[in-house]
Design a protein around this motif. Structure first.
Motif, PDB file in Angstrom:
ATOM      1  N   ASN A 125     -11.618   6.464   1.687  1.00 41.04           N
ATOM      2  CA  ASN A 125     -10.284   6.163   1.162  1.00 41.04           C
ATOM      3  C   ASN A 125      -9.584   5.027   1.903  1.00 41.04           C
ATOM      4  O   ASN A 125      -8.431   4.729   1.646  1.00 41.04           O
ATOM      5  CB  ASN A 125      -9.397   7.407   1.157  1.00 41.04           C
ATOM      6  CG  ASN A 125      -9.266   8.056   2.521  1.00 41.04           C
ATOM      7  OD1 ASN A 125     -10.084   7.807   3.402  1.00 41.04           O
ATOM      8  ND2 ASN A 125      -8.259   8.876   2.692  1.00 41.04           N
ATOM      9  N   ILE A 126     -10.299   4.364   2.817  1.00 38.14           N
ATOM     10  CA  ILE A 126      -9.760   3.193   3.509  1.00 38.14           C
ATOM     11  C   ILE A 126     -10.329   1.939   2.834  1.00 38.14           C
ATOM     12  O   ILE A 126     -11.532   1.655   2.937  1.00 38.14           O
ATOM     13  CB  ILE A 126     -10.120   3.200   5.005  1.00 38.14           C
ATOM     14  CG1 ILE A 126      -9.662   4.496   5.669  1.00 38.14           C
ATOM     15  CG2 ILE A 126      -9.495   1.983   5.702  1.00 38.14           C
ATOM     16  CD1 ILE A 126      -8.179   4.773   5.568  1.00 38.14           C
ATOM     17  N   LYS A 127      -9.465   1.185   2.155  1.00 40.59           N
ATOM     18  CA  LYS A 127      -9.917   0.010   1.407  1.00 40.59           C
ATOM     19  C   LYS A 127     -10.001  -1.232   2.284  1.00 40.59           C
ATOM     20  O   LYS A 127     -10.951  -2.013   2.182  1.00 40.59           O
ATOM     21  CB  LYS A 127      -8.982  -0.241   0.219  1.00 40.59           C
ATOM     22  CG  LYS A 127      -9.003   0.881  -0.822  1.00 40.59           C
ATOM     23  CD  LYS A 127      -8.038   0.608  -1.960  1.00 40.59           C
ATOM     24  CE  LYS A 127      -8.423  -0.626  -2.770  1.00 40.59           C
ATOM     25  NZ  LYS A 127      -7.530  -0.806  -3.945  1.00 40.59           N
ATOM     26  N   SER A 128      -8.998  -1.446   3.144  1.00 42.29           N
ATOM     27  CA  SER A 128      -9.035  -2.635   4.008  1.00 42.29           C
ATOM     28  C   SER A 128      -8.159  -2.419   5.233  1.00 42.29           C
ATOM     29  O   SER A 128      -7.198  -1.640   5.197  1.00 42.29           O
ATOM     30  CB  SER A 128      -8.561  -3.884   3.250  1.00 42.29           C
ATOM     31  OG  SER A 128      -7.177  -3.804   2.970  1.00 42.29           O
ATOM     32  N   ILE A 129      -8.532  -3.107   6.317  1.00 45.99           N
ATOM     33  CA  ILE A 129      -7.754  -3.084   7.562  1.00 45.99           C
ATOM     34  C   ILE A 129      -7.612  -4.534   8.029  1.00 45.99           C
ATOM     35  O   ILE A 129      -8.614  -5.210   8.277  1.00 45.99           O
ATOM     36  CB  ILE A 129      -8.446  -2.245   8.653  1.00 45.99           C
ATOM     37  CG1 ILE A 129      -8.673  -0.805   8.174  1.00 45.99           C
ATOM     38  CG2 ILE A 129      -7.624  -2.245   9.938  1.00 45.99           C
ATOM     39  CD1 ILE A 129      -9.430   0.056   9.168  1.00 45.99           C
ATOM     40  N   GLN A 130      -6.372  -5.002   8.170  1.00 45.20           N
ATOM     41  CA  GLN A 130      -6.110  -6.370   8.589  1.00 45.20           C
ATOM     42  C   GLN A 130      -5.165  -6.375   9.791  1.00 45.20           C
ATOM     43  O   GLN A 130      -4.151  -5.679   9.780  1.00 45.20           O
ATOM     44  CB  GLN A 130      -5.480  -7.177   7.449  1.00 45.20           C
ATOM     45  CG  GLN A 130      -6.366  -7.324   6.222  1.00 45.20           C
ATOM     46  CD  GLN A 130      -7.610  -8.156   6.500  1.00 45.20           C
ATOM     47  OE1 GLN A 130      -7.579  -9.064   7.347  1.00 45.20           O
ATOM     48  NE2 GLN A 130      -8.694  -7.838   5.809  1.00 45.20           N
ATOM     49  N   PRO A 131      -5.475  -7.157  10.839  1.00 43.26           N
ATOM     50  CA  PRO A 131      -4.567  -7.219  11.992  1.00 43.26           C
ATOM     51  C   PRO A 131      -3.199  -7.764  11.584  1.00 43.26           C
ATOM     52  O   PRO A 131      -3.103  -8.658  10.736  1.00 43.26           O
ATOM     53  CB  PRO A 131      -5.275  -8.188  12.950  1.00 43.26           C
ATOM     54  CG  PRO A 131      -6.680  -8.274  12.473  1.00 43.26           C
ATOM     55  CD  PRO A 131      -6.656  -8.013  11.010  1.00 43.26           C
ATOM     56  N   VAL A 132      -2.170  -7.220  12.207  1.00 47.77           N
ATOM     57  CA  VAL A 132      -0.814  -7.727  11.990  1.00 47.77           C
ATOM     58  C   VAL A 132      -0.573  -8.860  12.984  1.00 47.77           C
ATOM     59  O   VAL A 132      -0.666  -8.659  14.200  1.00 47.77           O
ATOM     60  CB  VAL A 132       0.238  -6.617  12.186  1.00 47.77           C
ATOM     61  CG1 VAL A 132       1.648  -7.201  12.106  1.00 47.77           C
ATOM     62  CG2 VAL A 132       0.060  -5.533  11.127  1.00 47.77           C
ATOM     63  N   ILE A 133      -0.273 -10.036  12.492  1.00 46.91           N
ATOM     64  CA  ILE A 133      -0.006 -11.198  13.334  1.00 46.91           C
ATOM     65  C   ILE A 133       1.326 -11.801  12.895  1.00 46.91           C
ATOM     66  O   ILE A 133       1.462 -12.230  11.745  1.00 46.91           O
ATOM     67  CB  ILE A 133      -1.109 -12.271  13.231  1.00 46.91           C
ATOM     68  CG1 ILE A 133      -2.474 -11.695  13.626  1.00 46.91           C
ATOM     69  CG2 ILE A 133      -0.755 -13.484  14.077  1.00 46.91           C
ATOM     70  CD1 ILE A 133      -2.599 -11.354  15.087  1.00 46.91           C
TER      71      ILE A 133
END
Length: 366
Positions: A221-229
């Motif tokens: 159920n995790i589609k994407s993970i992107q760092p917060v910058i």
């Protein structure tokens, strides 16, 4: 003739024995004096109150901090009640008297503050006026030493153009996109993930420990993970030096020279914005302006030479830390010592029988 020989031995005098109460008072007095000397010159115990250093140091960790690592700082406020914080009863009652103030002096130590050290110091930017050694204690990691030029590019710190390695368990935040299925709260807890914000049913901002990242990402159920910058070139009024002409952020910052004892700078609008607090507050000068002219202690000044060394401190939990990015430099007279050992660790979110983190007891701090 009678000779009287004078003995060198004094005749024994029947001295009264100390009572039990007197013995206890003497023992307590000795213990207080000995522990005060040890606490003042060798090491002290401190607790971690927040998550700014996770996952290197956890909330509820209790630390031994070495004062001889950098040299013990002599008390600047000598009249205080030992073993108590500077204020009690919610800050209403002071445990010190600031009628006597001594100049800053530090004994020789085993070394100097180095990049990568976990350092305990007094918080420089307190809004309440009180002596340096009575200010709140912070702990952060040193990422910049005197004379370095600090730059942060997309969340990564550089000193004089060289990469400053992150702590092995440093953390940052991510934007996480999920399927409409609800996330399992138990899974979030077990992976020690901190959900900072939820923007929609499928969009979250989370702080994910490095040890949990791959497992969390593998769930269906995790589609994407992107760092917060935080982007470059956008003004953030919370970020040092709080000047709309200098558009720095948490993740894109600098370049900024960290003052070193003996460093001389030109005085103008730009440098006064960056170093004015250090010159006036930390180095105890009276600074005034007459148009474009800077007056220091009533005299016109085109340059200023720093009297102290300064440091740049940041939390390992980069998006959950109030550190030098928000309030600037840490002067050398604010440095207390180096965190060396976690001697106890308590997780207050657990049941009483499970609160002690046994795997962190007597653990060296890296």
């Amino acid at each position: 003739m009678n000779w009287k020989f004078v003995s060198r031995k004094k005749q024994e005098v029947n001295k009264p024995k100390k009572g039990k109460v007197r013995e206890w008072l003497d023992a307590i007095l000795f213990a207080v004096i000995a522990s005060t000397i040890i606490r003042g010159l060798l090491f002290s115990a401190y607790a971690i109150p927040s998550a700014s250093m996770e996952g290197s140091l956890l909330t509820g960790d209790y630390l031994f901090v070495s004062k001889i690592a950098y040299g013990a700082r002599m008390p600047m406020t000598p009249v205080s009640i030992p073993f108590l914080e500077s204020t009690v009863m919610g800050g209403k009652i002071k445990t010190y008297w600031d009628g006597i103030q001594l100049p800053y002096f530090r004994l020789p130590g085993l070394g100097e503050v180095k990049k990568g050290d976990a350092v305990v110091f007094n918080y420089p930017a307190e809004s309440v006026a009180r002596p340096v050694d009575m200010r709140t204690h912070f702990i952060k990691r040193c990422v910049g030493t005197p004379g370095d030029v600090i730059t942060i590019v997309n969340g990564q710190v550089y000193a004089d153009g060289k990469l400053v390695a992150n702590a092995p368990k440093s953390q940052t935040s991510y934007m996480v996109t999920t399927t409409p299925d609800n996330l399992n709260p138990e899974m979030i807890h077990d992976l020690k993930i901190d959900v900072r914000l939820q923007y929609s049913p499928t969009l979250y901002e989370m702080i994910i420990p490095p040890d949990s990242y791959n497992q969390f990402k593998s769930y269906s159920n995790i589609k994407s993970i992107q760092p917060v910058i935080e982007p470059k070139g956008e003004y953030n009024p919370q970020i040092f030096p709080h000047n709309e002409k200098i558009k720095w952020s948490e993740d894109n910052f600098g370049p900024l020279l960290i003052p070193k004892r003996g460093t001389t700078i030109q005085l103008n609008d730009s440098t006064m914005g960056l170093y004015g607090r250090s010159i006036e507050v930390y180095e105890h000068n009276k600074v005034t302006r007459d148009g474009n002219t800077v007056l220091i202690n009533g005299k016109k000044a085109d340059t200023y030479t720093f009297k102290m060394n300064y440091y740049w401190m940041m939390g390992d939990n980069r998006h959950n830390s109030e550190d030098s990015r928000f309030w600037g430099f840490v002067p050398e007279d604010h440095i207390v010592g180096k965190a060396k050992i976690t001697w106890m660790s308590i997780d207050s979110t657990q049941t009483p029988l499970n609160q002690i983190r046994w795997n962190r007891i007597l653990r060296a701090i890296n």
